[in-house]
Design an enzyme around this catalytic site. Sequence first.
Site, PDB file in Angstrom:
ATOM      1  N   GLU A 247       0.843  -1.203   0.000  1.00 55.09           N
ATOM      2  CA  GLU A 247       0.000   0.000   0.000  1.00 55.09           C
ATOM      3  C   GLU A 247       0.867   1.237   0.000  1.00 55.09           C
ATOM      4  O   GLU A 247       1.995   1.215   0.520  1.00 55.09           O
ATOM      5  CB  GLU A 247      -0.868   0.029   1.276  1.00 55.09           C
ATOM      6  CG  GLU A 247      -1.984  -0.983   1.242  1.00 55.09           C
ATOM      7  CD  GLU A 247      -2.791  -1.035   2.535  1.00 55.09           C
ATOM      8  OE1 GLU A 247      -3.647  -1.912   2.647  1.00 55.09           O
ATOM      9  OE2 GLU A 247      -2.539  -0.199   3.419  1.00 55.09           O
ATOM     10  N   LYS A 249       2.408   4.380   1.351  1.00 51.48           N
ATOM     11  CA  LYS A 249       2.631   4.902   2.701  1.00 51.48           C
ATOM     12  C   LYS A 249       2.450   6.410   2.625  1.00 51.48           C
ATOM     13  O   LYS A 249       3.286   7.121   2.075  1.00 51.48           O
ATOM     14  CB  LYS A 249       4.030   4.540   3.205  1.00 51.48           C
ATOM     15  CG  LYS A 249       4.283   5.019   4.631  1.00 51.48           C
ATOM     16  CD  LYS A 249       5.648   4.601   5.111  1.00 51.48           C
ATOM     17  CE  LYS A 249       5.833   4.729   6.612  1.00 51.48           C
ATOM     18  NZ  LYS A 249       5.524   6.023   7.177  1.00 51.48           N
ATOM     19  N   ARG A 254      -1.639   9.314  11.704  1.00 44.72           N
ATOM     20  CA  ARG A 254      -2.486   8.125  11.801  1.00 44.72           C
ATOM     21  C   ARG A 254      -3.740   8.485  12.593  1.00 44.72           C
ATOM     22  O   ARG A 254      -3.647   9.056  13.668  1.00 44.72           O
ATOM     23  CB  ARG A 254      -1.713   7.030  12.517  1.00 44.72           C
ATOM     24  CG  ARG A 254      -2.409   5.691  12.504  1.00 44.72           C
ATOM     25  CD  ARG A 254      -1.412   4.638  12.873  1.00 44.72           C
ATOM     26  NE  ARG A 254      -1.945   3.305  12.802  1.00 44.72           N
ATOM     27  CZ  ARG A 254      -1.178   2.227  12.771  1.00 44.72           C
ATOM     28  NH1 ARG A 254       0.117   2.338  12.799  1.00 44.72           N
ATOM     29  NH2 ARG A 254      -1.710   1.024  12.718  1.00 44.72           N
ATOM     30  N   ARG A 269      -2.549   8.470  17.155  1.00 43.90           N
ATOM     31  CA  ARG A 269      -1.920   7.224  17.597  1.00 43.90           C
ATOM     32  C   ARG A 269      -1.510   7.290  19.056  1.00 43.90           C
ATOM     33  O   ARG A 269      -1.268   6.278  19.683  1.00 43.90           O
ATOM     34  CB  ARG A 269      -0.728   6.879  16.700  1.00 43.90           C
ATOM     35  CG  ARG A 269       0.375   7.906  16.719  1.00 43.90           C
ATOM     36  CD  ARG A 269       1.437   7.591  15.713  1.00 43.90           C
ATOM     37  NE  ARG A 269       2.240   6.464  16.126  1.00 43.90           N
ATOM     38  CZ  ARG A 269       3.139   5.864  15.352  1.00 43.90           C
ATOM     39  NH1 ARG A 269       3.312   6.281  14.117  1.00 43.90           N
ATOM     40  NH2 ARG A 269       3.849   4.872  15.780  1.00 43.90           N
ATOM     41  N   GLU A 299      -4.754   7.156   7.387  1.00 48.04           N
ATOM     42  CA  GLU A 299      -3.742   8.204   7.501  1.00 48.04           C
ATOM     43  C   GLU A 299      -4.367   9.500   6.981  1.00 48.04           C
ATOM     44  O   GLU A 299      -4.826   9.544   5.828  1.00 48.04           O
ATOM     45  CB  GLU A 299      -2.510   7.811   6.674  1.00 48.04           C
ATOM     46  CG  GLU A 299      -1.328   8.723   6.861  1.00 48.04           C
ATOM     47  CD  GLU A 299      -0.453   8.368   8.098  1.00 48.04           C
ATOM     48  OE1 GLU A 299      -0.845   7.494   8.904  1.00 48.04           O
ATOM     49  OE2 GLU A 299       0.608   8.986   8.233  1.00 48.04           O
ATOM     50  N   PHE A 340      -7.020   2.410   5.829  1.00 50.65           N
ATOM     51  CA  PHE A 340      -6.315   1.156   5.551  1.00 50.65           C
ATOM     52  C   PHE A 340      -6.709  -0.015   6.447  1.00 50.65           C
ATOM     53  O   PHE A 340      -6.248  -1.121   6.234  1.00 50.65           O
ATOM     54  CB  PHE A 340      -4.792   1.342   5.540  1.00 50.65           C
ATOM     55  CG  PHE A 340      -4.203   2.038   6.743  1.00 50.65           C
ATOM     56  CD1 PHE A 340      -4.078   1.373   7.944  1.00 50.65           C
ATOM     57  CD2 PHE A 340      -3.760   3.351   6.645  1.00 50.65           C
ATOM     58  CE1 PHE A 340      -3.522   1.997   9.046  1.00 50.65           C
ATOM     59  CE2 PHE A 340      -3.201   3.992   7.755  1.00 50.65           C
ATOM     60  CZ  PHE A 340      -3.082   3.307   8.953  1.00 50.65           C
ATOM     61  N   ARG A 416       4.973  -4.021  17.563  1.00 52.78           N
ATOM     62  CA  ARG A 416       5.689  -3.818  16.300  1.00 52.78           C
ATOM     63  C   ARG A 416       5.815  -5.206  15.698  1.00 52.78           C
ATOM     64  O   ARG A 416       6.491  -6.071  16.249  1.00 52.78           O
ATOM     65  CB  ARG A 416       7.049  -3.197  16.585  1.00 52.78           C
ATOM     66  CG  ARG A 416       7.661  -2.550  15.367  1.00 52.78           C
ATOM     67  CD  ARG A 416       8.864  -1.701  15.735  1.00 52.78           C
ATOM     68  NE  ARG A 416       8.532  -0.449  16.397  1.00 52.78           N
ATOM     69  CZ  ARG A 416       7.996   0.611  15.785  1.00 52.78           C
ATOM     70  NH1 ARG A 416       7.748   0.577  14.495  1.00 52.78           N
ATOM     71  NH2 ARG A 416       7.733   1.695  16.450  1.00 52.78           N
ATOM     72  N   LYS A 422       7.524  -1.194   6.654  1.00 49.24           N
ATOM     73  CA  LYS A 422       7.506   0.091   5.950  1.00 49.24           C
ATOM     74  C   LYS A 422       8.755   0.177   5.103  1.00 49.24           C
ATOM     75  O   LYS A 422       9.839  -0.234   5.526  1.00 49.24           O
ATOM     76  CB  LYS A 422       7.414   1.250   6.933  1.00 49.24           C
ATOM     77  CG  LYS A 422       8.419   1.183   8.057  1.00 49.24           C
ATOM     78  CD  LYS A 422       8.166   2.278   9.053  1.00 49.24           C
ATOM     79  CE  LYS A 422       9.077   2.121  10.253  1.00 49.24           C
ATOM     80  NZ  LYS A 422       8.797   2.977  11.353  1.00 49.24           N
TER      81      LYS A 422
END
Length: 556
Positions: A247, A249, A254, A269, A299, A340, A416, A422
């Site tokens: 996708e 970025k 966010r 976030r 985003e 997303f 994470r 990313k």
Amino acid sequence: MKYGKLVDSYRKLSSTSKKLEKTSIVAKLLKSASDEDTVMLAMLFQGRIFPEWDETELGVADSIMIKTLIRISGVSESEIKLISRKTGDLGDAAEKILEKRKQTTLHKKSLSLDDVYSNLQKIPTIGGVGSVEKRMSLISELLSSATPEEGKYITRTILQTLRLGVGEGTMRDSIAKAYGVEPSLVERAHNIRNDFGEVATLAREQGESGLKKLSLEVGRPLKPMLAKKTEGIENAVADMGGIAAWEIKYDGMRVQIHKKGSEIRVFTRRLDDVSKQFYDIVELASESISAKDCILEGEAVGVDPNTRRPLPFQQLSRRIKRKYDIEELSREIPVTVNLFDILYLDGKSLLDSPFEERRKLLVKSVNPSGSKFAFAEQLISGEKKKIKRFYERALSMGHEGLMAKNLKAKYTPGSRVKHMYKLKPEMESLDLVIIGAIWGEGRRASWLGSFILGARDPDTSEFVEVGKVATGLTDENLKKLTEILKPLITKDNVSTVDVRPKIVVEVGYEEIQKSPTYRSGFALRFPRVKEIRDDKGPEDADSVERVARLYELQRK
Ligand code: AMP
């Protein structure tokens, strides 16, 4: 429970830097507490009065604390300031002052946890005329009954400077230990609820089964799932190991959009509610979301109203902080939202559903409003050539890079994960000179913990500040830097020092931003020390011109 019992634990916590010992201390007190005391203990161990999802702040300034201390002790302001300058901490000052007072007045009743917690909880509810006076009397009430040591910790709790090293990890392990439940379940519950008081109570009353049942609640933000970094297309494709979702970025903020019937709220976030500042996102969401109740992620990107190209994050961040003329600023910096993910839909948590299914449900739940409220552009592929083309197109459109997502993966809040990567072009690192430093805290109090970085100004041969760095250094390197920098200290400002510009570090970062605060005019976003460059001297350091050039390059 008496507040003094908690203070006993605080004292023990401050005398050890070992995480395991800290965990035992916290767990022991949690275990011995009654049902009613559990929430208060979980909060006060973290130096909190309100859980993380709650944005309420105590908002007591040092000056109010000083005034209160004057009132209860009769000690003069100059004396209080002198003591706090010596100790560097108003908590320590409060202890010393209360010791003096103790000689004349004996404290009347011993404080309970509830006395402290409820009085502090009342503070933010007081507003209007005479509010400072009323706040001060709530604090005086506590300090008048407190022992000097209790006063120290009450003061630190109020000023949010408790710092006993009870972070999220220690809290998680302590709750697990106290109630005999798996730490991973405590962590999951906390990532969903963001409230250790609630999680501790649930673990205590219902054990693992209760923690497992815990689900999302629309209106309560949860910690977002985080991506790992990967370098270069080759690695990225290999990391995904086959067909994956790629996708764009987008470079923005966010947002977690919570919809319950007609009520819509937008969170960052960091779990801050920004629905007021981003009233336009609320409007777009209300026009476009067809689901009744849901939690979406996307985003939000600032867009140049003339060129329609994405604006740097820094521009958008002006909107996050804005409290007035919100509509005016929203015309200057309009946003688009690129959705997303979907985490919850009409009564059901989707955290355990695979990403491909979540994306389908997301598409079903929203009727996009043109490009203003749309889905993140996606390519499902395992072919390097296609992915590379997509990546290049994303960059040429002014986006940051790509995200790669495993189609079968669940959504794990707060972690994470190895199934979301990313990919963005690495910025060239800068060689900068350390021109000042700040002493560390807690375990690292005897070392310098963060470093002020300077770039060379060729006109004056001076070094001008471009930022501050605290990440990327091992304990060993912090010790080493402290040793090297100590003899170079030119000015000691108690918590910070100025040093002779001599030591060069190689610094990586995510972005260069314009900065009105730093003398260089630039600041680094997310700087990290890559290496201490013993092989370089200040004359080899990068100049402000190079920083400016890189800034321009990155804008293209
Ligand atoms: P970073 O902030 O560099 O760690 O990169 C991860 C961030 O990229 C996420 O937290 C999102 O804010 C942002 N992002 C932009 N586009 C997407 C996307 N399509 N999917 C997931 N995250 C995205």
